[in-house]
Design an enzyme around this catalytic site. Structure first.
Site, short mmCIF file in Angstrom:
data_model
loop_
_atom_site.label_atom_id
_atom_site.label_comp_id
_atom_site.label_asym_id
_atom_site.label_seq_id
_atom_site.Cartn_x
_atom_site.Cartn_y
_atom_site.Cartn_z
N PHE A 1 -8.98 -3.96 10.81
CA PHE A 1 -10.18 -4.11 9.99
C PHE A 1 -11.47 -4.31 10.80
CE2 PHE A 1 -6.59 -6.48 7.88
CZ PHE A 1 -6.07 -5.35 7.26
N CYS A 2 -11.59 -3.68 11.94
CA CYS A 2 -12.81 -3.79 12.76
C CYS A 2 -13.17 -5.26 13.03
CB CYS A 2 -14.00 -3.08 12.10
SG CYS A 2 -13.81 -1.31 12.08
#
Ligand code: PLP
Length: 475
Positions: free
Chosen positions: A392-393
């Site tokens: 998720f970055c």
């Protein structure tokens, strides 16, 4: 909108289109595009798509789409043309700026700059930092708010470790600020709601701590604005950044709103037309540029008027639907989702601040014995449910939450980790104002079934993604 009225009347017609009351303030979902889309199941048949990846990009509100469609025939260049549609488009663009300012409760002296996204907004602010600025940022941030600062020459970045409670975050910031005094300009960057855990950060308290030590604060509100009212004055933050595509306006625009001074004093983010007031030739053959001191300074080039109109429309729609009702409904769905997940002992919900910490409609979890990519692929292929898997970055945060070193997922279908060992990546389910109850129930049932009965199809890795193996029959 059918007749061609005079410019002021046409503007009024466009505002009137936007002023149609948004359906809302009820306990039902707000109408969004794609709510009836059917997707094929690998096991046969079709089912309505359950979009549960709002944290990545939320579907457009029907109302936003209608407003964009109502404007489309009037589309024209902004700030440049003498023609009727140019004037109308310019009005619309500037009225959208005012609408966003109202939505965020901006102070009189604040500027609203239109950008492409939250990432763009934070990079813009990073480019505007005075030389020698000290930046304080938690390592738990999304990469969009973690990374732009260190890219700037003359900026000194302090990374704060992952706090395990909101109070710890405030204490850690106070300690870090005190330890580095004296300093000149300083900036704290913090997220309002985590894109991994959905947990709310103590923004007001962090703002007070920053201001007490002479620092400023920027709020990454990418995950907060779609779920909660954000009032820049009441939170007492200096800037707010967010993206249209997470706010039900997926038309490629974003916002940086807040204090004008650093932005006004900085070099334009992009050099070009629109940012310059006058350009003149010098005797020595060079050119002199007089840059705008308004938001236009950082908006060079032809602006995305459709995207900006869409953001303003979404702001109005959410305001009219009423955040009290939206928050109450979302919390009801969240409780239902959590109950569903709690029925499956193999599911472990990820949390920084603890089980009961307040959060928005975003939950990440791992399933014991399952590869997260495999699990997410099966939810999609066998149940028509769209979630996200991965890191998720926010790699440092997910690394902390998983208690191990996440690595690129291995072959899907293979168990993720032996029982008792940390998982390598996670699954994220996220929802919002357009989510019907049925999607939450279908998701909870699907998780239960998958864990109990296993996947009914086999999967393979293709280009790094887990996909159903087309050649395989149902087990
Ligand atoms: N900040 C947070 C908390 C996010 O969740 C995201 C996107 O997921 C971003 C920033 C970046 O947003 P964008 O990709 O629209 O620039």
């Amino acid at each position: 909108m059918s007749a061609r009225p005079a410019a002021p009347a046409a503007s009024a017609a466009l505002s009137a289109a936007s002023a149609d009351p948004a359906p809302g303030a009820t306990d039902g979902p707000l109408p969004v595009l794609g709510r009836d889309v059917l997707v094929p199941l690998v096991t046969g048949g079709e089912v309505t798509y359950a979009a549960l990846d709002y944290a990545a990009s939320a579907p457009a509100l029907q109302r936003v789409w209608d407003d964009v469609a109502a404007y489309a025939p009037y589309y024209g260049s902004v700030h440049r043309g003498a023609g009727y549609l140019s004037q109308l488009s310019t009005d619309l663009f500037e009225n959208s700026r005012a609408a966003v300012a109202r939505f965020l409760g901006c102070r009189d002296e604040d500027q609203v700059v239109f950008t492409r996204s939250t990432t763009d907004s934070l990079n813009l602010l990073a480019s505007a930092l005075p030389h020698g600025t000290r930046v304080f940022v938690f390592e738990t941030e999304h990469h969009a708010s973690l990374l732009p600062w260190q890219q700037r020459a003359g900026v000194d970045v302090t990374y704060l470790g992952a706090p395990r409670a909101p109070e710890q975050a405030v204490e850690a910031l106070e300690r870090a600020l005190a330890a580095r005094e004296p300093y000149g300009p300083a900036l704290v960057c913090v997220t309002g709601a985590s894109n991994v855990t959905g947990e709310l950060w103590p923004v007001r308290e962090l703002a007070a701590a920053a201001h007490a030590r002479g620092a400023r604060i920027v709020l990454d509100a990418a995950q907060l604005v779609p779920h909660h009212p954000v009032d820049i004055g009441a939170l007492d933050v200096d800037w707010v950044a967010f993206s249209g595509h997470k706010l039900y306006a997926p038309f490629g625009s974003g916002v940086l709103a807040g204090r004008a001074d650093w932005l006004r004093d900085a070099e334009p983010y992009l050099a070009g037309g629109g940012a310059s007031r006058t350009v003149s030739r010098r005797a020595d053959g060079g050119v002199d540029v007089d840059w705008h001191t308004t938001a236009a300074r950082h908006e060079a080039g032809s602006p995305n008027v459709i995207g900006v109109h869409a953001i303003a429309s979404a702001c109005k729609a959410l305001t009219e639907a009423g955040f009290d009702a939206l928050v109450a409904r979302e919390q009801r769905l969240l409780a239902r989702l959590r109950e569903g997940l709690a029925r499956v002992p193999e599911v472990k919900v990820l949390s920084l601040f603890g089980e009961d910490a307040p959060r928005v409609g975003v939950i990440s979890f791992v399933v014991e014995g399952w590869n997260s990519s495999h699990f997410a692929a099966a939810l999609s292929a066998e149940y028509g449910i769209g979630v996200r898997d991965g890191l998720f970055c926010a790699h440092p945060l997910v690394r902390t939450l998983l208690g191990g070193e996440p690595e690129p997922p291995g072959e899907c279908g293979a168990p993720d980790a032996a029982p008792g060992e940390p998982s390598l990546n996670a699954i994220r389910v996220s929802f919002g104002a357009g989510t019907p109850d049925e999607h939450i129930d279908r998701f909870a049932d699907a998780v239960q079934q998958l864990v109990r009965d296993g996947a009914r199809w086999s999967y393979r890795t293709e280009d790094g993604r887990c996909v159903p193996d087309r050649g395989t029959t149902v087990a």
